[in-house]
Design a protein around this motif. Sequence first.
Motif, PDB file in Angstrom:
ATOM      1  N   ALA A  60     -13.557  -3.181  -3.493  1.00 26.68           N
ATOM      2  CA  ALA A  60     -12.787  -2.652  -2.364  1.00 26.68           C
ATOM      3  C   ALA A  60     -13.405  -1.680  -1.385  1.00 26.68           C
ATOM      4  O   ALA A  60     -13.115  -1.713  -0.181  1.00 26.68           O
ATOM      5  N   GLY A  83      -6.484  -6.253  -0.520  1.00 20.13           N
ATOM      6  CA  GLY A  83      -7.323  -6.060   0.583  1.00 20.13           C
ATOM      7  C   GLY A  83      -8.240  -7.012   1.010  1.00 20.13           C
ATOM      8  O   GLY A  83      -8.292  -7.467   2.411  1.00 20.13           O
ATOM      9  N   GLY A  87      -3.508   3.446  -2.742  1.00 18.13           N
ATOM     10  CA  GLY A  87      -3.994   2.291  -3.130  1.00 18.13           C
ATOM     11  C   GLY A  87      -3.109   1.232  -2.837  1.00 18.13           C
ATOM     12  O   GLY A  87      -1.974   1.309  -2.397  1.00 18.13           O
ATOM     13  N   PHE A  88      -3.393   0.111  -3.483  1.00 23.31           N
ATOM     14  CA  PHE A  88      -2.503  -1.015  -3.606  1.00 23.31           C
ATOM     15  C   PHE A  88      -1.964  -1.490  -4.696  1.00 23.31           C
ATOM     16  O   PHE A  88      -2.376  -1.419  -5.775  1.00 23.31           O
ATOM     17  N   THR A 135      -6.758  -0.275  -9.140  1.00 27.31           N
ATOM     18  CA  THR A 135      -7.648  -0.420  -8.481  1.00 27.31           C
ATOM     19  C   THR A 135      -8.058  -1.999  -8.137  1.00 27.31           C
ATOM     20  O   THR A 135      -8.476  -2.208  -7.031  1.00 27.31           O
ATOM     21  N   GLN A 183       0.766  -1.265   0.143  1.00 24.90           N
ATOM     22  CA  GLN A 183      -0.105  -0.101  -0.122  1.00 24.90           C
ATOM     23  C   GLN A 183       0.859   1.286   0.025  1.00 24.90           C
ATOM     24  O   GLN A 183       1.879   1.281   0.816  1.00 24.90           O
ATOM     25  N   LEU A 231      -6.489   4.381   1.079  1.00 27.74           N
ATOM     26  CA  LEU A 231      -7.099   3.458   0.032  1.00 27.74           C
ATOM     27  C   LEU A 231      -8.564   4.187  -0.257  1.00 27.74           C
ATOM     28  O   LEU A 231      -8.844   3.943  -1.630  1.00 27.74           O
ATOM     29  N   CYS A 270      -6.442  -3.254  -4.914  1.00 27.24           N
ATOM     30  CA  CYS A 270      -7.209  -2.816  -3.712  1.00 27.24           C
ATOM     31  C   CYS A 270      -8.047  -3.766  -3.300  1.00 27.24           C
ATOM     32  O   CYS A 270      -8.262  -3.860  -1.991  1.00 27.24           O
ATOM     33  N   LEU A 277      -9.152   5.038  -4.378  1.00 28.98           N
ATOM     34  CA  LEU A 277     -10.303   4.506  -5.130  1.00 28.98           C
ATOM     35  C   LEU A 277     -11.327   5.619  -5.634  1.00 28.98           C
ATOM     36  O   LEU A 277     -11.664   5.567  -6.891  1.00 28.98           O
ATOM     37  N   PRO A 307      -0.016   1.662  -7.832  1.00 24.64           N
ATOM     38  CA  PRO A 307      -1.152   1.043  -7.216  1.00 24.64           C
ATOM     39  C   PRO A 307      -2.185   1.098  -8.464  1.00 24.64           C
ATOM     40  O   PRO A 307      -2.250   2.001  -9.358  1.00 24.64           O
TER      41      PRO A 307
END
Length: 329
Positions: A295, A245, A227-228, A238, A224, A262, A241, A266, A236
């Motif tokens: 997410a 997550g 986001g991830f 979507t 992270q 996060l 995430c 998004l 990152p």
Amino acid sequence: MLPSPYTETETNRMTLAFFCLGGLELLGALDSEISDHNKKDWIEWIYAQQIVPSEDGQNDAHCGFRGSPWSGRSFDSNKTSCEYQHYDSSHIANTYTALLNLLLLGDDLSRVDAKAIVKTIRCLQQEDGSIAPTQGSLERDVRFIFCASAISYILNDWSGLNIEKTIGYIKTLQSYECGIGQSSGEESHGGSTFCGVAALTLMGKQQEGLLDKAKLIKWCLDRQSTGFQGRPNKQPDTCYCFWIGASLEMVDAFDLVNHDNLRGFLMSTQTQMGGFGKDDKSYPDVLHSYMGLAALSLLGEPGLQTMNTSINLPTAGVDRLKNNSVFWK
């Protein structure tokens, strides 16, 4: 018919349908946006993609659901397997999403040939515990282990899967960081980490299958920024995430995520035309739109339904599964 930008994914139309139906369900809009008549049309189309055993019993490795009628050939169980098996086969990912679609649409799965699907899973599992997506495919990775596990869970029948071998194979996918790679020896990846953790969760085998849960959690949290990202040194995205997550949710560590960062990421990937792109510079697509909603659902976004993260299905679909008198006993 698919819109022109999606025509190259025609063989996976079933899975594209899940992203649409699942997204509407998360928004609480499935019943208001799709009439009962259209739901019946959806259900009939899905069952039209089911491959059932032939009379000669030689296509046992091909049963389940195909992604679309892409070949233009209607299934005929009176034909011998050699007449169609190379052109008309199920795919384990589309079988998984076909079952999810039927549950979302309120079907009772009574027309699903569960025994044939379980037998096909048995045929697709390899000696090392990996799963092929179709008979004869050279692909072997954890995505298909997840699909086989989810199908077995939905049908409440694990007899097609050698669980001990499956756990052993998932162990070989875990890197020195204890994240999960797509295949043995590959680097840890956000999507395959979800697939491995979800498969073990559905089997009730997290403790046996995860080599080091604490290191896995650390690897996921390290992905992270806002986001991830799916892998180190990537931007990152979507979809990750949700993938990462949800992995953290399944190992009881989602509370360690920076929720504000996060959510902010998004919201930046939501486009003015609706839907979500992979990042703030991309056009929306149905996969990232579904993953963005999923997410946000993990974050408890007001107005969205919650998720059962292990089978990637809104809770209304899970409730229908558990109330299913045909399969859930």
